[in-house]
Write a protein that holds these residues in place. Structure first.
Motif, PDB file in Angstrom:
ATOM      1  N   ASN A 124     -26.091  58.312  10.342  1.00 36.84           N
ATOM      2  CA  ASN A 124     -26.656  57.417  11.359  1.00 36.84           C
ATOM      3  C   ASN A 124     -25.670  57.277  12.528  1.00 36.84           C
ATOM      4  N   TRP A 125     -26.045  56.491  13.506  1.00 34.41           N
ATOM      5  CA  TRP A 125     -25.224  56.376  14.713  1.00 34.41           C
ATOM      6  C   TRP A 125     -23.858  55.757  14.420  1.00 34.41           C
ATOM      7  N   LYS A 126     -23.796  54.864  13.436  1.00 38.55           N
ATOM      8  CA  LYS A 126     -22.510  54.253  13.092  1.00 38.55           C
ATOM      9  C   LYS A 126     -21.557  55.303  12.528  1.00 38.55           C
ATOM     10  N   GLU A 127     -22.077  56.158  11.651  1.00 40.75           N
ATOM     11  CA  GLU A 127     -21.239  57.217  11.075  1.00 40.75           C
ATOM     12  C   GLU A 127     -20.808  58.209  12.149  1.00 40.75           C
ATOM     13  N   LYS A 128     -21.707  58.545  13.042  1.00 45.91           N
ATOM     14  CA  LYS A 128     -21.361  59.479  14.124  1.00 45.91           C
ATOM     15  C   LYS A 128     -20.257  58.901  14.994  1.00 45.91           C
ATOM     16  N   LYS A 129     -20.352  57.611  15.291  1.00 50.26           N
ATOM     17  CA  LYS A 129     -19.348  56.948  16.133  1.00 50.26           C
ATOM     18  C   LYS A 129     -17.993  56.862  15.419  1.00 50.26           C
ATOM     19  N   GLN A 171     -22.759  52.999   4.288  1.00 53.14           N
ATOM     20  CA  GLN A 171     -24.022  53.369   4.907  1.00 53.14           C
ATOM     21  C   GLN A 171     -24.900  54.218   3.990  1.00 53.14           C
ATOM     22  N   LEU A 172     -24.451  54.462   2.764  1.00 53.86           N
ATOM     23  CA  LEU A 172     -25.181  55.332   1.846  1.00 53.86           C
ATOM     24  C   LEU A 172     -25.866  54.531   0.747  1.00 53.86           C
ATOM     25  N   CYS A 202     -15.380  46.021   5.876  1.00 54.94           N
ATOM     26  CA  CYS A 202     -16.441  45.251   6.532  1.00 54.94           C
ATOM     27  C   CYS A 202     -17.820  45.455   5.917  1.00 54.94           C
ATOM     28  N   GLY A 203     -18.107  46.625   5.383  1.00 55.38           N
ATOM     29  CA  GLY A 203     -19.411  46.910   4.808  1.00 55.38           C
ATOM     30  C   GLY A 203     -20.523  47.078   5.823  1.00 55.38           C
ATOM     31  N   MET A 204     -20.166  47.189   7.099  1.00 56.94           N
ATOM     32  CA  MET A 204     -21.172  47.260   8.156  1.00 56.94           C
ATOM     33  C   MET A 204     -21.037  48.504   9.032  1.00 56.94           C
ATOM     34  N   GLY A 205     -20.166  49.435   8.659  1.00 60.29           N
ATOM     35  CA  GLY A 205     -20.002  50.647   9.452  1.00 60.29           C
ATOM     36  C   GLY A 205     -19.143  50.486  10.686  1.00 60.29           C
ATOM     37  N   LYS A 206     -18.384  49.398  10.767  1.00 60.42           N
ATOM     38  CA  LYS A 206     -17.573  49.123  11.951  1.00 60.42           C
ATOM     39  C   LYS A 206     -16.119  49.557  11.826  1.00 60.42           C
ATOM     40  N   SER A 248     -28.670  52.222  -4.951  1.00 65.45           N
ATOM     41  CA  SER A 248     -27.473  51.370  -4.912  1.00 65.45           C
ATOM     42  C   SER A 248     -26.618  51.709  -3.705  1.00 65.45           C
ATOM     43  N   ASN A 249     -26.033  50.687  -3.128  1.00 67.95           N
ATOM     44  CA  ASN A 249     -25.015  50.863  -2.103  1.00 67.95           C
ATOM     45  C   ASN A 249     -23.700  50.510  -2.770  1.00 67.95           C
ATOM     46  N   LEU A 250     -22.767  51.454  -2.801  1.00 66.83           N
ATOM     47  CA  LEU A 250     -21.533  51.267  -3.561  1.00 66.83           C
ATOM     48  C   LEU A 250     -20.664  50.146  -3.020  1.00 66.83           C
ATOM     49  N   VAL A 251     -20.638  49.952  -1.723  1.00 69.18           N
ATOM     50  CA  VAL A 251     -19.824  48.884  -1.137  1.00 69.18           C
ATOM     51  C   VAL A 251     -20.435  47.520  -1.459  1.00 69.18           C
ATOM     52  N   VAL A 252     -21.745  47.411  -1.375  1.00 66.83           N
ATOM     53  CA  VAL A 252     -22.400  46.150  -1.733  1.00 66.83           C
ATOM     54  C   VAL A 252     -22.110  45.821  -3.196  1.00 66.83           C
ATOM     55  N   ARG A 253     -22.248  46.805  -4.068  1.00 63.19           N
ATOM     56  CA  ARG A 253     -22.014  46.571  -5.492  1.00 63.19           C
ATOM     57  C   ARG A 253     -20.545  46.219  -5.751  1.00 63.19           C
ATOM     58  N   ALA A 254     -19.633  46.837  -5.031  1.00 59.60           N
ATOM     59  CA  ALA A 254     -18.215  46.505  -5.191  1.00 59.60           C
ATOM     60  C   ALA A 254     -17.958  45.060  -4.754  1.00 59.60           C
ATOM     61  N   GLY A 255     -18.610  44.652  -3.681  1.00 62.16           N
ATOM     62  CA  GLY A 255     -18.429  43.292  -3.171  1.00 62.16           C
ATOM     63  C   GLY A 255     -18.898  42.214  -4.125  1.00 62.16           C
ATOM     64  N   ILE A 256     -19.903  42.533  -4.927  1.00 65.31           N
ATOM     65  CA  ILE A 256     -20.396  41.539  -5.892  1.00 65.31           C
ATOM     66  C   ILE A 256     -19.847  41.810  -7.297  1.00 65.31           C
ATOM     67  N   LYS A 257     -18.837  42.653  -7.352  1.00 62.40           N
ATOM     68  CA  LYS A 257     -18.134  42.982  -8.606  1.00 62.40           C
ATOM     69  C   LYS A 257     -19.075  43.600  -9.654  1.00 62.40           C
ATOM     70  N   ALA A 258     -20.116  44.307  -9.194  1.00 66.37           N
ATOM     71  CA  ALA A 258     -21.059  44.946 -10.098  1.00 66.37           C
ATOM     72  C   ALA A 258     -20.945  46.465 -10.003  1.00 66.37           C
ATOM     73  N   TYR A 259     -19.770  46.932  -9.655  1.00 68.81           N
ATOM     74  CA  TYR A 259     -19.548  48.355  -9.457  1.00 68.81           C
ATOM     75  C   TYR A 259     -18.431  48.802 -10.373  1.00 68.81           C
TER      76      TYR A 259
END
Length: 96
Positions: free
Chosen positions: A64-69, A84-85, A41-45, A21-32
């Motif tokens: 990943n590179w997004k987290e490092k940045k 990203q998890l 954003c849910g995209m690491g930006k 599960s990705n917690l942000v994705v699940r939160a976005g669809i109200k299944a968390y």
């Protein structure tokens, strides 16, 4: 089923999630089950979903590179981008 323990604003929330599960994705669809997870954003930006991993970090892939940045030196203090998890093991998170 992985158990997620989430700390926010002095409250503790704990529940099972489906493996991978990705917690942000699940939160976005109200299944968390944790309505207080802060994300955008849910995209690491944006790093809005940054959380500190209190336990279970040994089961996560390297940042990943997004987290490092986005997180830089905060990675050394246990911070990760929740978006990203993909959770496969029990984890304990804290979000300020």
């Amino acid at each position: 089923m992985p158990i997620v323990t989430f700390h926010k604003n002095g409250q503790t929330y704990r529940d099972e999630v489906a493996p991978k599960s990705n917690l942000v994705v699940r939160a976005g669809i109200k299944a968390y089950p944790y309505p207080h997870l802060q994300y955008q954003c849910g995209m690491g930006k944006c790093a809005t979903c940054a959380t500190r991993v209190l336990s279970g970090a040994e089961h996560l892939p390297p940042p990943n590179w997004k987290e490092k940045k986005q997180l830089g030196e905060r990675l050394d203090q246990g911070w990760r981008l929740t978006c990203q998890l993909w959770i496969e093991h029990d984890i304990e998170l804290q979000q300020d």
